[in-house]
Design a protein around this motif. Sequence first.
Motif, PDB file in Angstrom:
ATOM      1  N   UNK B   4      -0.782   3.885  48.458  1.00  0.00           N
ATOM      2  CA  UNK B   4      -2.222   3.431  47.682  1.00  0.00           C
ATOM      3  C   UNK B   4      -2.036   2.297  47.060  1.00  0.00           C
ATOM      4  N   UNK B   5      -2.934   1.197  47.268  1.00  0.00           N
ATOM      5  CA  UNK B   5      -2.866  -0.020  46.964  1.00  0.00           C
ATOM      6  C   UNK B   5      -3.983  -0.806  46.458  1.00  0.00           C
ATOM      7  N   UNK B   6      -3.933  -1.788  45.524  1.00  0.00           N
ATOM      8  CA  UNK B   6      -4.701  -2.565  44.856  1.00  0.00           C
ATOM      9  C   UNK B   6      -4.283  -3.980  45.376  1.00  0.00           C
ATOM     10  N   UNK B   7      -4.436  -5.209  44.467  1.00  0.00           N
ATOM     11  CA  UNK B   7      -3.993  -6.466  44.909  1.00  0.00           C
ATOM     12  C   UNK B   7      -2.601  -6.551  44.102  1.00  0.00           C
ATOM     13  N   UNK B   8      -2.031  -7.730  44.535  1.00  0.00           N
ATOM     14  CA  UNK B   8      -0.758  -8.329  43.860  1.00  0.00           C
ATOM     15  C   UNK B   8       0.312  -7.522  43.917  1.00  0.00           C
ATOM     16  N   UNK B   9       0.413  -6.591  42.914  1.00  0.00           N
ATOM     17  CA  UNK B   9       1.715  -5.874  42.549  1.00  0.00           C
ATOM     18  C   UNK B   9       2.072  -5.084  43.831  1.00  0.00           C
ATOM     19  N   UNK B 190      -2.900  -2.105  39.060  1.00  0.00           N
ATOM     20  CA  UNK B 190      -3.427  -1.731  37.897  1.00  0.00           C
ATOM     21  C   UNK B 190      -4.144  -0.106  38.000  1.00  0.00           C
ATOM     22  N   UNK B 191      -3.332   0.540  37.257  1.00  0.00           N
ATOM     23  CA  UNK B 191      -3.771   2.067  37.216  1.00  0.00           C
ATOM     24  C   UNK B 191      -5.277   2.231  37.411  1.00  0.00           C
ATOM     25  N   UNK B 192      -5.830   1.740  36.466  1.00  0.00           N
ATOM     26  CA  UNK B 192      -7.245   1.867  36.140  1.00  0.00           C
ATOM     27  C   UNK B 192      -8.368   1.156  37.086  1.00  0.00           C
ATOM     28  N   UNK B 193      -8.000  -0.024  37.350  1.00  0.00           N
ATOM     29  CA  UNK B 193      -9.024  -0.654  38.215  1.00  0.00           C
ATOM     30  C   UNK B 193      -8.650  -0.641  39.655  1.00  0.00           C
ATOM     31  N   UNK B 194      -7.459  -0.458  40.097  1.00  0.00           N
ATOM     32  CA  UNK B 194      -6.910  -0.468  41.449  1.00  0.00           C
ATOM     33  C   UNK B 194      -6.858   0.968  41.909  1.00  0.00           C
ATOM     34  N   UNK B 195      -6.012   1.768  41.232  1.00  0.00           N
ATOM     35  CA  UNK B 195      -5.704   3.031  41.783  1.00  0.00           C
ATOM     36  C   UNK B 195      -6.985   4.180  41.211  1.00  0.00           C
ATOM     37  N   UNK B 196      -7.216   4.141  40.193  1.00  0.00           N
ATOM     38  CA  UNK B 196      -8.252   5.382  39.665  1.00  0.00           C
ATOM     39  C   UNK B 196      -9.402   5.276  40.518  1.00  0.00           C
ATOM     40  N   UNK B 197      -9.987   4.137  41.074  1.00  0.00           N
ATOM     41  CA  UNK B 197     -11.076   4.253  41.921  1.00  0.00           C
ATOM     42  C   UNK B 197     -10.864   5.086  43.243  1.00  0.00           C
ATOM     43  N   UNK B 198      -9.624   4.727  43.829  1.00  0.00           N
ATOM     44  CA  UNK B 198      -9.098   5.473  45.023  1.00  0.00           C
ATOM     45  C   UNK B 198      -9.004   6.906  44.617  1.00  0.00           C
ATOM     46  N   UNK B 199      -8.281   7.282  43.865  1.00  0.00           N
ATOM     47  CA  UNK B 199      -8.194   8.869  43.424  1.00  0.00           C
ATOM     48  C   UNK B 199      -9.467   9.600  42.910  1.00  0.00           C
ATOM     49  N   UNK B 227      -2.182  -9.330  35.684  1.00  0.00           N
ATOM     50  CA  UNK B 227      -3.443  -8.636  35.541  1.00  0.00           C
ATOM     51  C   UNK B 227      -3.656  -7.974  34.135  1.00  0.00           C
ATOM     52  N   UNK B 228      -4.879  -7.673  34.271  1.00  0.00           N
ATOM     53  CA  UNK B 228      -5.463  -6.916  32.874  1.00  0.00           C
ATOM     54  C   UNK B 228      -5.208  -5.305  32.631  1.00  0.00           C
ATOM     55  N   UNK B 229      -3.991  -4.870  33.274  1.00  0.00           N
ATOM     56  CA  UNK B 229      -3.752  -3.292  33.272  1.00  0.00           C
ATOM     57  C   UNK B 229      -3.701  -3.044  31.815  1.00  0.00           C
ATOM     58  N   UNK B 230      -3.264  -3.811  31.023  1.00  0.00           N
ATOM     59  CA  UNK B 230      -3.142  -3.186  29.625  1.00  0.00           C
ATOM     60  C   UNK B 230      -4.372  -2.892  28.809  1.00  0.00           C
ATOM     61  N   UNK B 231      -5.096  -4.042  28.833  1.00  0.00           N
ATOM     62  CA  UNK B 231      -6.458  -4.145  28.349  1.00  0.00           C
ATOM     63  C   UNK B 231      -7.279  -2.882  28.797  1.00  0.00           C
ATOM     64  N   UNK B 232      -7.164  -2.640  30.005  1.00  0.00           N
ATOM     65  CA  UNK B 232      -7.981  -1.417  30.639  1.00  0.00           C
ATOM     66  C   UNK B 232      -7.432  -0.044  30.174  1.00  0.00           C
ATOM     67  N   UNK B 233      -6.167  -0.054  30.411  1.00  0.00           N
ATOM     68  CA  UNK B 233      -5.756   1.400  29.911  1.00  0.00           C
ATOM     69  C   UNK B 233      -5.984   1.668  28.255  1.00  0.00           C
TER      70      UNK B 233
END
Lengths: 298, 298
Positions: B4-9, B190-199, B227-233
């Motif tokens: 499962x993928x978003x961008x960058x990482x 990003x768990x919130x904006x990259x992975x959460x949509x997928x799941x 990226x902004x993962x911290x802010x979103x989490x």
Amino acid sequence: MVVLSGGTGTPKLLRGLKELTEFAVIVNTAEDIWISGNKVCPDIDSVLYTLAGIIDEEKWWGIKGDSFRTHEMLLKLGCDEFMAIGDLDRAVHIFRSELLRKGLTLTEATKRLRKALGVEQEVLPMCDEEVETRVVTDEGDMHFQEFWVKRKGTPEVVDVYFKGIEKAKATKDVLRVLESCDFVLIGPSNPITSIMPIISVRGIKELLIDKTVVAVSPIVGSEAVSGPAGKFMRAKGFKVSPLGVAYVYKDFLDILVVDDVDRRLVGEYDGVKVVATNTIMKTAEDSKRLAEFILRFD
Amino acid sequence: MVVLSGGTGTPKLLRGLKELTEFAVIVNTAEDIWISGNKVCPDIDSVLYTLAGIIDEEKWWGIKGDSFRTHEMLLKLGCDEFMAIGDLDRAVHIFRSELLRKGLTLTEATKRLRKALGVEQEVLPMCDEEVETRVVTDEGDMHFQEFWVKRKGTPEVVDVYFKGIEKAKATKDVLRVLESCDFVLIGPSNPITSIMPIISVRGIKELLIDKTVVAVSPIVGSEAVSGPAGKFMRAKGFKVSPLGVAYVYKDFLDILVVDDVDRRLVGEYDGVKVVATNTIMKTAEDSKRLAEFILRFD
């Protein structure tokens, strides 16, 4: 002074005219087409690029020194973008289309564009409605660009029509510049696919009748200087000759400028005066010389 | 194996993984956006470019050695194209959008694109419906790209939601690859904006429960690697720590890979095993080493 313009021929003349006088240009939009997500207006762009001094004077379309990185990548990916759109040219299409997507009219978008390009002359689309030149050929009914660019003008032309023309009406700006001028110049563009759409827009032809209208013949001898004018004139039942051009414009034409090779035609025909000069424009100097010749009739 | 993928990482990890094993990738599409007439799918493109070996490894978006002729011309004309789109990159967006305009689904268009780019791995959009990550901030509710690219991630984040997610369902292809695999890797996106949509796409989460699911934490110490993962989490009420990441994935996660700096967290937590290694991927060698570490759990 108002100039009616298509692509190639008239822009070549505008190159000279802009050194000598002020004018507004009313431009054919019936060859416009949405390509790769954005609206390409070939004639408007050629006029704008000419007036901005950035037109590619080898091809008379596109921007001088443009690159084709996106277009080449598309071909490499197997996507047939049938017009070769330059990278800088594409930015112009995007600029226009973003404004159209925001709800501006083509007239408004073109005004923003000409200001962004530093063009002082008014450049007005013939109308804001979508009109599409369709070519009926032995191989089917197709968009003008498909006939000319994709099929390289090879199919036999049976007829030409302007889809949507019945809904097209002269814009406020077109009416304003026509009402306030005495002299109209029809450049050496294709009489059928460049000029006929303009004069078919509701409200325009009537305004030409009272003006001094001078046209430059794009037909020299019995051939078009460039483009498919001959094929189209024949399909529409006109003689492929300078007098055939005069006949297309017969309702409002006062003076027809023909090339020196057609000097035998000089005279008067049903109220149209035919004059001759060198109409071939290879250099900027040629353009200026022809423009000076025309301005004598203003 | 499915990633499962978003961008960058995650693309950084795919750079190593592709040297070692076969896999299919399910990619977040909630950050997709129509720009300049064409659809940009930032995460799909980063995955495709990585697998094709043409990604710009400085920025982890766009194509290596790309130019920005069109983008720069747009800026010069005064048109704010807020994402810097490269000329080659733009061709990819056009290729995709032309297929979408012809009525193909995003899954079909992506398949054509990956073949054109010579990518062997299946690259599957999470769904074919349009889903849009919206960020609710102290300065208003905006598209993720507006928040992250245009506003440079500066507004305070109050909440995040996925507009249209209720209509999104797993595609036939996504179901097929998930049903036929035992091992699922969630990359350090990003768990919130990259992975959460997928799941959150209907039909996906249920299929993860029975698999061995390994996730790599994109949070190292108490900060996101990029990226902004911290802010979103934080906005979503999760702790900004590797264990916060485990908590986002708690319904199906088996193993969480954390960075060596978080080695103190190694152990078992409510059925999730935490293991540590060096997760920072600066070079292709780093990517391969981390991929090898992960494959031990397959």
